[in-house]
Design an enzyme around this catalytic site. Structure first.
Site, PDB file in Angstrom:
ATOM      1  N   ARG A  87       0.918  -1.116  -0.420  1.00  0.00           N
ATOM      2  CA  ARG A  87       0.107  -0.187   0.177  1.00  0.00           C
ATOM      3  C   ARG A  87       0.813   1.559   0.036  1.00  0.00           C
ATOM      4  NH1 ARG A  87      -1.975   0.456   3.990  1.00  0.00           N
ATOM      5  NH2 ARG A  87      -0.997  -1.236   5.246  1.00  0.00           N
ATOM      6  N   TYR A 230      -0.997  -3.518  -6.860  1.00  0.00           N
ATOM      7  CA  TYR A 230      -1.226  -4.401  -5.703  1.00  0.00           C
ATOM      8  C   TYR A 230      -2.679  -4.145  -5.037  1.00  0.00           C
ATOM      9  CZ  TYR A 230      -0.524  -5.117  -1.019  1.00  0.00           C
ATOM     10  OH  TYR A 230      -0.513  -5.920   0.686  1.00  0.00           O
ATOM     11  N   GLY A 232      -3.633  -3.612  -1.671  1.00  0.00           N
ATOM     12  CA  GLY A 232      -4.625  -3.051  -0.857  1.00  0.00           C
ATOM     13  C   GLY A 232      -4.509  -1.938  -1.627  1.00  0.00           C
ATOM     14  N   LYS A 239      -9.610  -2.210   1.245  1.00  0.00           N
ATOM     15  CA  LYS A 239      -9.285  -0.964   2.110  1.00  0.00           C
ATOM     16  C   LYS A 239      -9.806   0.383   1.635  1.00  0.00           C
ATOM     17  CE  LYS A 239      -7.302  -3.964   4.442  1.00  0.00           C
ATOM     18  NZ  LYS A 239      -6.354  -4.317   6.054  1.00  0.00           N
ATOM     19  N   HIS A 259     -10.674  -2.475  10.987  1.00  0.00           N
ATOM     20  CA  HIS A 259      -9.606  -3.421  10.909  1.00  0.00           C
ATOM     21  C   HIS A 259     -10.055  -4.588  12.000  1.00  0.00           C
ATOM     22  CE1 HIS A 259      -5.337  -3.864   9.068  1.00  0.00           C
ATOM     23  NE2 HIS A 259      -6.053  -3.941   8.280  1.00  0.00           N
ATOM     24  N   SER A 281      -1.718  -3.534   9.649  1.00  0.00           N
ATOM     25  CA  SER A 281      -1.560  -4.915   9.470  1.00  0.00           C
ATOM     26  C   SER A 281       0.141  -5.625   9.507  1.00  0.00           C
ATOM     27  CB  SER A 281      -0.939  -3.598   7.965  1.00  0.00           C
ATOM     28  OG  SER A 281      -2.300  -2.720   7.894  1.00  0.00           O
ATOM     29  N   CYS A 283       0.425  -7.580  11.364  1.00  0.00           N
ATOM     30  CA  CYS A 283       0.399  -7.689  13.338  1.00  0.00           C
ATOM     31  C   CYS A 283      -0.155  -9.716  13.399  1.00  0.00           C
ATOM     32  CB  CYS A 283       0.359  -6.329  13.748  1.00  0.00           C
ATOM     33  SG  CYS A 283       1.312  -4.872  13.640  1.00  0.00           S
ATOM     34  N   GLY A 284      -0.692 -10.259  12.772  1.00  0.00           N
ATOM     35  CA  GLY A 284      -1.279 -11.183  13.147  1.00  0.00           C
ATOM     36  C   GLY A 284      -2.366 -11.754  13.043  1.00  0.00           C
ATOM     37  N   THR A 286      -4.589 -12.432  10.510  1.00  0.00           N
ATOM     38  CA  THR A 286      -4.614 -13.734  10.088  1.00  0.00           C
ATOM     39  C   THR A 286      -4.746 -15.156  10.699  1.00  0.00           C
ATOM     40  OG1 THR A 286      -4.409 -12.794   7.861  1.00  0.00           O
ATOM     41  CG2 THR A 286      -4.106 -15.094   7.592  1.00  0.00           C
ATOM     42  N   ASN A 287      -3.482 -15.106  11.898  1.00  0.00           N
ATOM     43  CA  ASN A 287      -3.099 -16.350  12.992  1.00  0.00           C
ATOM     44  C   ASN A 287      -4.046 -16.274  13.501  1.00  0.00           C
ATOM     45  OD1 ASN A 287      -0.315 -17.391  11.614  1.00  0.00           O
ATOM     46  ND2 ASN A 287      -0.046 -15.058  10.862  1.00  0.00           N
ATOM     47  N   ASP A 306     -10.126  -9.835   9.077  1.00  0.00           N
ATOM     48  CA  ASP A 306      -9.068  -8.313   8.333  1.00  0.00           C
ATOM     49  C   ASP A 306     -10.428  -7.442   8.594  1.00  0.00           C
ATOM     50  OD1 ASP A 306      -6.470  -7.232   7.482  1.00  0.00           O
ATOM     51  OD2 ASP A 306      -7.679  -6.409   5.855  1.00  0.00           O
ATOM     52  N   ARG A 398       1.979 -12.377  -0.476  1.00  0.00           N
ATOM     53  CA  ARG A 398       0.723 -12.183  -0.639  1.00  0.00           C
ATOM     54  C   ARG A 398       0.165 -13.899  -1.248  1.00  0.00           C
ATOM     55  NH1 ARG A 398      -1.836  -8.767   3.815  1.00  0.00           N
ATOM     56  NH2 ARG A 398      -0.158  -7.272   4.026  1.00  0.00           N
ATOM     57  N   ARG A 429       3.104  -4.466  17.579  1.00  0.00           N
ATOM     58  CA  ARG A 429       3.274  -5.238  17.546  1.00  0.00           C
ATOM     59  C   ARG A 429       4.479  -4.108  18.437  1.00  0.00           C
ATOM     60  NH1 ARG A 429       6.172  -8.629  14.021  1.00  0.00           N
ATOM     61  NH2 ARG A 429       4.377  -9.361  12.575  1.00  0.00           N
ATOM     62  N   PHE A 523       0.924 -18.009  17.778  1.00  0.00           N
ATOM     63  CA  PHE A 523       0.707 -18.231  17.059  1.00  0.00           C
ATOM     64  C   PHE A 523      -0.571 -19.815  18.275  1.00  0.00           C
ATOM     65  CE2 PHE A 523       4.505 -17.605  15.361  1.00  0.00           C
ATOM     66  CZ  PHE A 523       4.397 -16.757  14.486  1.00  0.00           C
ATOM     67  N   GLY A 524       0.036 -20.753  18.116  1.00  0.00           N
ATOM     68  CA  GLY A 524      -1.371 -21.492  18.598  1.00  0.00           C
ATOM     69  C   GLY A 524      -1.588 -21.452  20.217  1.00  0.00           C
TER      70      GLY A 524
HETATM   71  N1  LIG Z   1       6.436 -13.923  16.890  1.00  0.00           N
HETATM   72  C1  LIG Z   1       4.931 -14.252  16.632  1.00  0.00           C
HETATM   73  N2  LIG Z   1       4.597 -13.650  15.410  1.00  0.00           N
HETATM   74  C2  LIG Z   1       3.081 -13.626  14.978  1.00  0.00           C
HETATM   75  C3  LIG Z   1       2.332 -13.999  15.606  1.00  0.00           C
HETATM   76  N3  LIG Z   1       1.056 -13.807  14.670  1.00  0.00           N
HETATM   77  C4  LIG Z   1       1.495 -13.911  13.521  1.00  0.00           C
HETATM   78  N4  LIG Z   1       2.917 -13.917  13.034  1.00  0.00           N
HETATM   79  C5  LIG Z   1       3.292 -13.233  12.296  1.00  0.00           C
HETATM   80  O1  LIG Z   1       3.446 -11.978  11.940  1.00  0.00           O
HETATM   81  C6  LIG Z   1       3.231 -11.625  10.309  1.00  0.00           C
HETATM   82  C7  LIG Z   1       2.125 -10.700   9.771  1.00  0.00           C
HETATM   83  O2  LIG Z   1       0.930 -12.137  10.596  1.00  0.00           O
HETATM   84  P1  LIG Z   1      -0.550 -11.872  10.163  1.00  0.00           P
HETATM   85  O3  LIG Z   1      -1.655 -12.727  10.795  1.00  0.00           O
HETATM   86  O4  LIG Z   1      -0.560 -12.403   8.589  1.00  0.00           O
HETATM   87  O5  LIG Z   1      -0.492 -10.381   9.854  1.00  0.00           O
HETATM   88  P2  LIG Z   1      -2.134  -9.581   9.678  1.00  0.00           P
HETATM   89  O6  LIG Z   1      -2.324  -8.866  11.051  1.00  0.00           O
HETATM   90  O7  LIG Z   1      -3.420 -10.104   8.769  1.00  0.00           O
HETATM   91  O8  LIG Z   1      -1.701  -8.769   8.519  1.00  0.00           O
HETATM   92  P3  LIG Z   1      -3.004  -7.732   7.386  1.00  0.00           P
HETATM   93  O9  LIG Z   1      -3.344  -9.123   5.832  1.00  0.00           O
HETATM   94  O10 LIG Z   1      -1.719  -6.964   6.676  1.00  0.00           O
HETATM   95  O11 LIG Z   1      -3.950  -6.627   7.828  1.00  0.00           O
HETATM   96  C8  LIG Z   1       3.792 -13.216   9.923  1.00  0.00           C
HETATM   97  O12 LIG Z   1       4.669 -13.064   9.845  1.00  0.00           O
HETATM   98  C9  LIG Z   1       3.451 -14.034  11.125  1.00  0.00           C
HETATM   99  O13 LIG Z   1       3.991 -15.222  11.098  1.00  0.00           O
HETATM  100  C10 LIG Z   1       2.518 -14.600  17.696  1.00  0.00           C
HETATM  101  O14 LIG Z   1       1.553 -14.670  17.587  1.00  0.00           O
HETATM  102  N5  LIG Z   1       4.148 -14.276  17.088  1.00  0.00           N
HETATM  103  O1  LIG Z   2      -4.712  -3.671   2.415  1.00  0.00           O
HETATM  104  C1  LIG Z   2      -3.687  -4.486   2.171  1.00  0.00           C
HETATM  105  O2  LIG Z   2      -2.608  -4.651   0.962  1.00  0.00           O
HETATM  106  C2  LIG Z   2      -3.666  -6.018   2.962  1.00  0.00           C
HETATM  107  C3  LIG Z   2      -3.590  -6.095   4.155  1.00  0.00           C
HETATM  108  O3  LIG Z   2      -4.796  -6.777   5.022  1.00  0.00           O
HETATM  109  C4  LIG Z   2      -3.269  -4.676   5.264  1.00  0.00           C
HETATM  110  O4  LIG Z   2      -2.149  -3.817   4.665  1.00  0.00           O
HETATM  111  O5  LIG Z   2      -3.727  -4.101   5.865  1.00  0.00           O
HETATM  112 MN   LIG Z   3      -4.914  -5.922   7.145  1.00  0.00          MN
END
Ligand SMILES: Nc1nc2c(ncn2[C@@H]2O[C@H](COP(=O)(O)OP(=O)(O)OP(=O)(O)O)[C@@H](O)[C@H]2O)c(=O)[nH]1
Ligand SMILES: O=C([O-])CC(=O)C(=O)O
Ligand SMILES: [Mn+2]
Length: 625
Positions: A87, A230, A232, A239, A259, A281, A283-284, A286-287, A306, A398, A429, A523-524
């Protein structure tokens, strides 16, 4: 006017509208076509046939690489221009009539001026290309919280991505025709194939323009995006619509566009909770949305990863939907050991962008497996071997994949009324200062926590990765109006919800020890934090015993957070929750400065919260002495 809707490109995709379109959609399409001068106009119906045809066009043009069907059926790799990978916040504009309505955190240009400038840029910008008309719904078609839009674009990659990320086709168009309000989303990669002299030039793998504009007109609910392909910047349902424009609609209509990920959490005894969480963005989100529990009996199901739209229901509670239809997820760091549900989700039917290509036609990125393959083609198409000192995949590579493919997707993820929200979580973060988890004392304190989030920057946007910046509610790049008014809106939503308001929490998975390693496994194992949150939500005697007051908020009582088997030392645990009053007084000073940038638009409730934080920190410092 140029002859339009005559050439059945690409390869017979329908050149006629699926049904007679609303005259105002047609009028707008005609107007845009007259300005941008495409070779053809194609009305998209979202069918499989059309999807196949568009894919074939992109393959023929060398804009997609077909992945090996044995490993990754129906999947493709796109490689972007190296200058179009994230973005572009510096080129993202909120063009409200009044500059103060955009506020100090948004780039502002007068709407008439911006439209004049963009009209120049869009003039002839689609020459030699096809203009696709993409009617879409954000949220299930016809849902109570859903909204409609039409994207016009000259990128087939964008159309295919919109098919995954939104609900495209005849059904949304019918609703628009029936008179429902809709958002105009205009997009061009800004790379005409025919020049002013009428000479046709060859296309490139990833057409774009070095000058980019992601412009939003909140009053007229319009988006004009120029120069980028791209996600975003170009998938305008995401967005641009679901956050920037929707946040303004939400302000006007009394709801929230955020968000946020959405999950359903189920305890071992079958109690369910719905949680929404806002992290900046990469910062976790999706995880966390796809978390696979390491604690027996606990289960997380995915509703969204998201964006969430939240609105008060008839029962007085806050209900939420995920307006999207797919995931546009960060690839690097996604592996079997971190996010197995994501790995299973992307088994096929996935578009990868800026991942590396293996010699046998699959994708790879840093963190997918513990060791890298011995040879790869990197995201720019160059030979790559381990030890070169540069990543094989772009850090913001992505995957774009249908949400329905996620093994942890909740049964009711498309429920028209959404799900009732029990808790809202804010995060960022932060290597220092911010504890693993805390609970807000009440709604207004929660709004203060959200408003003051700071986070280290990631590769999801241009800028210096790692630099600390304020990212209130993880909405800094996405709030379509004055951020201070947005905080006031949050305060007022809380007043309306009263005792039915969700509880608010803050988390930080990213705190580091003095040796620079993450203190928390993440993570888990984040389920352990969710377990504590669930305990607090129960509202029982045990809930009360699980927590104690701290200067920043309510934190787990001794032993209330299950860290068994993690091998955390006593020091690790102390560091995860340590509050240094001096460091926090400095944070409070920075917050005061940050608030000052918004003048007297900052709600009084937040100033009160800041004063109360300072008083608690002073008391804590006093006890410490
Ligand atoms: N150390 C650590 N890293 C994490 C954790 N959760 C996610 N990450 C890392 O953070 C990065 C981004 O995680 P995503 O879950 O994709 O972040 P998001 O907030 O969905 O991102 P956007 O799609 O940009 O909005 C990845 O490289 C993950 O591996 C966690 O609990 N601990
Ligand atoms: O919008 C994008 O490019 C991807 C995304 O989820 C973010 O940056 O928060
Ligand atoms: Mn996002």
């Amino acid at each position: 006017m140029t002859i339009l809707e005559s050439r059945p490109t690409p390869s017979g995709a329908r050149a006629e509208a699926p049904s007679a379109p609303a005259s105002d959609v047609r009028a707008w399409v005609d107007q845009v076509a007259a300005l941008t001068q495409p070779d053809a106009v194609v009305w998209c119906d979202g069918s499989d046939r059309e999807r196949h045809e568009l894919t074939q066009v992109l393959l023929d043009e060398g804009k997609l690489i077909r992945l090996n069907g044995e490993y990754r059926p129906g999947s493709y790799l796109a490689r972007s221009d190296p200058d179009d990978v994230a973005r572009v916040e510096s080129r993202t504009f909120i063009c409200s009539q009044d500059r103060d309505d955009a506020g100090p955190t948004n780039n502002w240009v007068d709407p008439a001026e911006m439209k004049a400038e963009l009209t120049d840029r869009f003039a002839g910008s689609m020459r030699g290309r096809t203009l696709y008309v993409v009617p879409f719904s954000m949220g299930p078609v016809g849902g109570r919280l859903s909204k409609l839009g039409v994207q016009l674009t000259d990128s087939a990659y964008v159309v295919l991505s919109m098919y995954i990320m939104t609900r495209v086709g005849a059904a949304p168009l019918e609703l628009i025709e029936a008179g429902e309000p809709w958002v105009k989303a205009l997009h061009s990669v800004g790379a005409p194939l025919i020049d002013e002299a009428g000479i046709r030039h060859p296309d490139v793998e990833w057409p774009c323009n070095p000058d980019k504009y992601i412009a939003h007109f909140p009053e007229t609910r319009e988006i004009w995006s120029f120069g980028s392909g791209y996600g975003g910047n170009a998938l305008l349902g995401k967005k641009s619509f679901a956050l920037r424009i929707a946040s303004v609609i939400a302000r006007d209509e009394g709801w929230l566009a955020e968000h946020m990920l959405l999950i359903k959490l189920t305890s071992p005894v079958g109690r369910t909770f719905h949680l929404a969480a806002a992290f900046p963005s990469a910062c976790g989100k999706t995880n966390l949305a796809m978390l696979r529990s390491t604690l027996p009996g606990w289960k997380v199901e995915t509703l969204g990863d998201d964006i969430a739209w939240l609105r008060q229901g008839e029962d007085g509670r806050l209900w939420a939907i995920n307006p999207e239809n797919g995931f546009f997820g960060v690839a690097p760091g996604t592996g079997e050991s971190t996010n197995p549900n994501a790995i299973e989700t992307i088994w096929g039917n996935t578009i990868f962008t800026n991942a590396a290509l293996t010699d046998d036609g699959d994708v790879w990125w840093e963190g997918m497996t513990d060791t890298a393959p011995l040879h790869l083609t990197d995201w720019q198409g160059a030979d790559w071997t381990p030890g070169l000192g540069r990543p094989a995949a772009h850090p913001n590579a992505r995957f774009t994949v249908p949400a329905a493919q996620c093994p942890s997707i909740a049964d009711d993820w498309e429920a028209h009324d959404g799900v009732p929200i029990d808790a809202i979580i804010f995060g960022g973060r932060r290597a220092t200062n911010v504890p693993l988890v805390l609970e807000a004392r009440d709604w207004e304190h929660g709004v203060f926590l959200g408003a003051t989030i700071a986070s280290e920057q990631t590769a999801a946007a241009e800028g210096a990765v790692g630099a600390l910046r304020r990212d209130p509610f993880a909405m800094l790049p996405f709030c379509g109006y004055n951020m201070a008014d947005y905080w006031a809106h949050w305060v007022s939503v809380g007043e309306r919800l009263g005792d039915k308001a969700p509880k608010i929490f803050q988390v930080n998975w990213f705190r580091k020890g003095a040796d620079g390693r993450y203190l928390w496994p993440g993570f888990g194992d984040n389920i352990r934090v969710l377990e504590w949150i669930a305990a607090r939500l129960e509202g029982t005697d045990a809930s009360a015993e699980a927590a104690v007051d701290g200067p920043l908020g309510v934190v787990p009582a001794e032993g209330a957070l299950d860290v068994s088997g993690l091998g955390l030392t006593e020091t690790d645990l102390d560091e995860l929750f340590a509050v240094d009053p001096t460091a926090w007084q400095a944070e409070a000073d920075l917050t005061e400065e940050f608030f000052a940038g918004f003048g007297d638009r900052v709600p009084a409730e937040l100033q009160t919260q800041l004063a109360e934080l300072r008083a608690r920190l002073a008391a804590a410092a006093g006890t410490a002495e």
